[in-house]
Design an enzyme around this catalytic site. Structure first.
Site, PDB file in Angstrom:
ATOM      1  N   GLU A  83      30.128 -38.908  35.328  1.00  0.00           N
ATOM      2  CA  GLU A  83      29.266 -39.864  34.633  1.00  0.00           C
ATOM      3  C   GLU A  83      29.807 -41.288  34.672  1.00  0.00           C
ATOM      4  O   GLU A  83      29.101 -42.219  35.023  1.00  0.00           O
ATOM      5  CB  GLU A  83      29.053 -39.440  33.161  1.00  0.00           C
ATOM      6  CG  GLU A  83      28.166 -40.426  32.406  1.00  0.00           C
ATOM      7  CD  GLU A  83      27.983 -40.082  30.927  1.00  0.00           C
ATOM      8  OE1 GLU A  83      28.467 -39.029  30.482  1.00  0.00           O
ATOM      9  OE2 GLU A  83      27.340 -40.882  30.233  1.00  0.00           O
ATOM     10  N   ASP A 130      30.638 -37.367  29.531  1.00  0.00           N
ATOM     11  CA  ASP A 130      31.126 -37.516  28.168  1.00  0.00           C
ATOM     12  C   ASP A 130      30.610 -36.344  27.339  1.00  0.00           C
ATOM     13  O   ASP A 130      29.710 -35.621  27.764  1.00  0.00           O
ATOM     14  CB  ASP A 130      30.571 -38.807  27.536  1.00  0.00           C
ATOM     15  CG  ASP A 130      31.282 -40.055  28.058  1.00  0.00           C
ATOM     16  OD1 ASP A 130      32.411 -39.925  28.577  1.00  0.00           O
ATOM     17  OD2 ASP A 130      30.699 -41.155  27.941  1.00  0.00           O
ATOM     18  N   TYR A 176       6.355 -58.731  40.668  1.00  0.00           N
ATOM     19  CA  TYR A 176       6.126 -60.163  40.904  1.00  0.00           C
ATOM     20  C   TYR A 176       4.874 -60.417  41.734  1.00  0.00           C
ATOM     21  O   TYR A 176       4.150 -61.382  41.511  1.00  0.00           O
ATOM     22  CB  TYR A 176       7.348 -60.802  41.569  1.00  0.00           C
ATOM     23  CG  TYR A 176       8.461 -61.021  40.590  1.00  0.00           C
ATOM     24  CD1 TYR A 176       8.251 -61.778  39.433  1.00  0.00           C
ATOM     25  CD2 TYR A 176       9.716 -60.448  40.786  1.00  0.00           C
ATOM     26  CE1 TYR A 176       9.264 -61.968  38.512  1.00  0.00           C
ATOM     27  CE2 TYR A 176      10.733 -60.634  39.863  1.00  0.00           C
ATOM     28  CZ  TYR A 176      10.501 -61.396  38.720  1.00  0.00           C
ATOM     29  OH  TYR A 176      11.492 -61.579  37.811  1.00  0.00           O
TER      30      TYR A 176
END
Lengths: 633, 362
Positions: free
Chosen positions: B194, B246, B95
């Site tokens: 995870e 996973d 910004y």
């Protein structure tokens, strides 16, 4: 008596009305929409031909009024020489009347069956007579004639004839009420007039539509096309039946003198030789020739060397005028590129001289995802129907446009892209596919000429696109040297607290071109064009710069006006800018100026093309450069 | 201070650009190529680092020109922050660039990437440039006591089991010793998890106490500070680190970035990577051995697996076997698929079995 003559006898006995009804489709009156277009076409073609014959710049007014459901009034008025009073009924009220019917020369009138067919159609479909007003210069008054055609006798029937005061010095006006349907868009009166305006830049055409919308196709040149000459038929272009008819009708007493006097390019020596090959006495009466003897004569002609027919009888539109016509009519689409139109050398097919002209416009607001628009013309008359059957369409379809940057599935068929292709075939005898004269037949000689013209245009198109692409890439660099680099220099100098370094050497390393672009501003009714020339090379450069404004009139410039181009002599120091200006009026919707350079290696220049052919240099110069670019890839 | 040194390095870059311009040369910067073809295993450090391939960003091209100009602006910005003892998030820098004229960033991706580029060029961390990410929220639960210097500059002791709520101890973006110290620990290993769902399951089942484990929720692809913390716990406390994710190609990459170093941050792999970290699962073999519910691999999964076969970091017999097997069965499974056998199965059966196999649990 041949069977054809027997039939002709019978044909004469049937009424023209019946003949018309039976052959409506052949004559072009096969739908309500088309009937209106064909009627306007007949009237306008007549007007243009009459004006040109009288060497008058045509000023034609066309108006369509709705008078009932499916009933319209067509009004066509011209400033031609007018028609003498006693001839008015014959011209408009007798089918197949006219002076042009057997003339062998380039004229519009070989197409279509004449204005009387329009009168007949109006009369048969609406029951109303046609109104004709005509005035010749020599008369104080004009004459207004209401007439119909006596369909039994094929004779005009004058209902009313009276002298009137007409403000025009001369001219002819015709009003016909007919069953019709009006539309705009494809195959419409509007399209016909628009295309007529393109190939007749010497004509001014005003069109008022049923909703009173008025369009003026302005005249862009005061130069009339040169008068066309009539020529005698060439032996290679004659058919047996025609040949026999000519032999019967000739006033010559001997076969040899018949051949030398009524055909072009036949010298006495050649006539003798032909008779000898055909085993005929040169002394025989031509009227006595039998069918087989006539055939032998024509065969003999194929065995002798004949000069091609004269081609000075043709009047091409010309490269400059095609471009002007296109710009005038299509300017509102703001195409980015007008290729230099091609007018080929005259050629001959079966003894008939012809000439092919072609042009292409590209980009702007033309649709990108549709097949290119094809504008076909024969002897300056637009062909709106039967596109698929036309040799022009076939030639376009057989060129591999993918090489030139248009999309085309499998390299054949009508290409897709933001382009309009225009092809004009002019000939003393345009070979049409049918009596309706809506499409040009696929004659190999004509097709080859069209293809050659198209390929030449294609190369120009490709060069334009290559340049455009290059300019796009370079515009990035332009931003770098103009904005980013000075910022980098300023900021780095600020950080290290040292003076801002000189950027010239870096700039020339990045760019190394002459850059030309423009800024277009609207100032009231004027358009102000500021041309920026930037020299990003290490050396001082000198060259001529030409600006070609597609529309508008030049009001002010700091260059020199040459014809309708602006010319500047530029001398510019390394890494410096110069600004030039043009101010235009009547240039609403201005797109972009075409810039050309001369006296400098054009590959060094971005934003301008090398100066093209007919305003100074030859096309082959342009083609040479293209070949180099093609080799590079 | 390293910030001053980093600033000096940036100043040298600005000086170099100025000199190049002064000599009439097109200004340019060199930096290591950041793609998987240019990472090599560093034997000394035990992690993957960038190789010899360099790329040149020159002002001849738009990208290079922008990069050079922005670097100059960032330099000024950092100088200002160091002077005023402030720091800014990467998003704030994005910004702030609104006021940089041409040098303004057009997306935050651009500013994040430039921050990484500057690390690569200078060899300093973005923290040295007073730039930080706005993350992170990754959390820790387990019997470990840390001392964090809070925003008032006071040390604060926190026990990550007793002094925290259900969400655990939130890892700050900066976890170096001057900010965070380990005071006390009573655990056998660290397990990085995870997904939030599985982290919560392990917390609810009291796995931290039962198995004497420190649970770290790594939240997908872990942030730098999470990876740095794992490494510090491993090196300073001597705790083994295991990773539980996973069973799909993307999770394999999470493990690789923790253990071997991420391609994007290979220039600082020695700070971030934990070379001894072990992968618990879910593996392709687990899918078969535990007969887990699965999803079919999609085209992107398959492409990712095939890319991993060419990734030097996965060039081990274990990973080749697992990746090839997954490509054969064309299936993937989530951690939570273990719930097929009940909510306690993961803590009572699966993890103990797997961790014993790895020698982490006895």
């Amino acid at each position: 008596m041949g069977i054809a003559h027997e039939m002709a006898k019978k044909q004469r006995e049937i009424s023209v009305a019946e003949f018309f009804q039976k052959n409506k489709h052949i004559l072009g009156f096969d739908s309500l929409t088309k009937s209106l277009v064909v009627s306007v076409k007949e009237a306008v073609d007549n007007s243009l031909d009459a004006c040109e014959e009288a060497r008058i710049l045509p000023d034609i007014f066309v108006k369509i009024e709705q008078v009932g459901k499916d009933e319209y009034k067509m009004i066509v008025e011209d400033n031609g020489p007018g028609i003498v009073r006693k001839n008015i009924p014959l011209v408009f009220g007798k089918l197949l009347y006219g002076s042009r019917f057997h003339a062998l020369r380039q004229s519009r009138g070989q197409q279509g069956i004449g204005i009387s067919a329009v009168v007949l159609y109006g009369q048969l479909s609406s029951g109303k007579p046609a109104k004709i007003i005509s005035k010749i210069k020599e008369d104080e008054v004009g004459y207004e004639v209401l007439l119909t055609i006596n369909t039994k006798k094929n004779e005009p029937k004058v209902i009313k004839e009276e002298p009137i005061i007409w403000e025009k010095e001369q001219g002819t006006r015709i009003e016909v009420v007919m069953k019709a349907r009006y539309n705009r868009g494809k195959q419409s009166v509007y399209e016909y007039l628009q295309q007529t305006a393109i190939v007749n830049p010497h004509a001014q055409i005003t069109f008022v539509e049923p909703d009173d919308k008025k369009t003026v196709f302005k005249r862009v040149t005061d130069e009339l096309p040169p008068p066309v000459k009539e020529i005698k038929p060439h032996p290679h272009g004659i058919e047996l039946g025609e040949f026999i008819n000519m032999a019967r009708a000739t006033k010559a007493y001997r076969l040899t003198s018949f051949l030398t006097s009524e055909f072009s390019r036949v010298s006495p020596r050649i006539a003798e030789k032909v008779c000898k090959i055909a085993y005929l006495y040169g002394e025989m009466r031509p009227q006595d020739m039998s069918l087989s003897e006539a055939r032998r004569v024509l065969e003999a002609f194929t065995k002798v060397k004949l000069m091609a027919p004269p081609t000075d009888c043709l009047s091409p539109i010309g490269e400059i005028l095609i471009k002007k016509g296109l710009k005038n009519v299509l300017g509102s689409l703001r195409p980015g590129f007008y290729a230099q139109p091609i007018t080929r050398e005259p050629k001959v097919y079966s003894g008939n001289p012809f000439i092919v002209e072609a042009g292409i416009v590209y980009g702007g607001e033309l649709p990108k995802d549709q097949p290119v628009r094809i504008l076909r013309f024969a002897n300056r008359v637009p062909l709106l129907y039967q596109q698929g059957a036309d040799v022009i369409t076939k030639a376009i379809s057989s060129v591999d446009w993918r090489r030139y940057g248009l999309e085309q599935r499998g390299g054949q068929g009508i290409p897709v892209g933001p382009a309009i292709i225009i092809v004009h075939v002019a000939s003393t005898r345009v070979p049409f596919t049918s009596e309706a004269k809506e499409a040009i037949a696929d004659v190999p000689e004509i097709r080859e000429e069209i293809e050659l013209a198209l390929k030449s245009l294609g190369r120009q198109l490709k060069m334009y696109r290559v340049k455009k692409e290059r300019k796009k890439k370079l515009s990035e660099k332009f931003f770098i040297v103009n904005q980013l680099l000075p910022e980098i220099a300023r900021k780095s100098a600020e950080i290290v607290e040292k003076p801002v370094p000189k950027l010239e050497p870096v700039i020339t390393k990045i760019m190394n071109v002459i850059w030309i672009d423009e800024k277009i501003e609207k100032e009231g009714k004027m358009i102000k064009i500021t041309v920026r020339i930037a020299n990003f090379t290490e050396k001082k450069e000198k060259f001529e710069l030409y600006g070609d404004c597609p529309i508008g009139e030049i009001v002010d410039t700091d260059g020199e006006i040459v014809e309708d181009y602006v010319k500047w002599h530029v001398e510019i120091d390394p890494v410096s800018y110069q600004y030039k200006k043009i101010v235009l009026k009547n240039a609403g919707g201005y797109g972009e100026t075409n810039y050309y350079v001369d006296g400098i290696n054009p590959s060094k220049v971005i934003g301008a093309e090398p100066l093209p052919g007919d305003w100074g240099i030859k096309m082959d110069f342009v083609e040479e450069i293209e070949e180099v670019e093609e080799d590079e890839q | 201070m390293s910030s001053d040194e980093a600033l000096k390095k940036l100043y040298e870059i600005a000086e170099d650009i100025y000199e190049q311009l002064n000599r009439g040369e097109i200004p340019k910067m060199h930096l290591a190529a950041r793609h998987k073809g240019n990472i090599v295993f560093n034997n000394k450090l035990g992690v993957w680092k960038y190789g010899e391939n360099m790329i040149t960003r020159s002002a001849k091209k738009l990208d290079g020109g922008y990069m050079i100009l922005r670097t100059l602006y960032i330099m000024e910005f950092i100088k200002e922050m160091i002077k005023t003892k402030k720091s800014s998030t990467l998003r704030e820098m994005y910004y702030i660039s609104e006021g940089w004229g041409l040098a303004k960033f057009h997306s935050q991706d651009e500013s994040n990437k430039l921050a990484e580029d500057l690390e690569v060029i200078t060899g300093y961390l973005r923290e040295d440039f007073k730039l930080r990410p706005e993350e992170d929220g990754a959390s820790v639960i387990g019997n470990i006591t840390v001392e964090e210097i809070n925003r008032k500059g006071k040390p604060m002791r926190i026990n990550c089991r007793d002094d925290v709520g259900d969400s655990g101890y939130l890892i700050p973006y900066y976890v170096e010793k001057d900010k965070l110290k380990f005071k006390d620990v009573d655990a056998d290993f660290v397990i990085g998890i995870e997904t939030g769902g599985m982290f919560d399951r392990l917390v609810e089942n009291g796995f931290d106490e039962k198995a004497r484990a420190i649970l770290v929720h790594i939240k997908g692809q872990p942030a730098r500070s999470t990876r740095r913390l794992l490494k510090r716990m491993n090196e300073e406390l001597g705790l083994p680190v295991v990773i539980f994710t996973d069973g799909d190609p993307w999770s394999f990459r999470i493990y690789a970035s923790i253990a071997y170093g991420a391609i994007k941050t290979a220039h600082i792999s020695e700070y971030l990577a934990t070379p001894t970290a072990e992968f618990v699962g879910i593996t392709a073999s687990d899918i078969l051995n535990y007969d887990l519910p699965t999803d079919k691999l999609n085209d992107r999964d398959i492409a990712a697996l095939q890319a991993e076969l060419k990734d030097p970091r996965f060039n081990t017999p274990f990973w080749h076997g697992e990746i090839t097997l997954m490509l054969q069965i064309r299936k993937k499974a989530e951690q939570q698929a273990l719930a097929k056998y009940g909510l306690d199965y993961v803590t009572d059966t699966y993890l103990p079995e797997k961790l014993t196999e790895l020698g982490v649990m006895k």
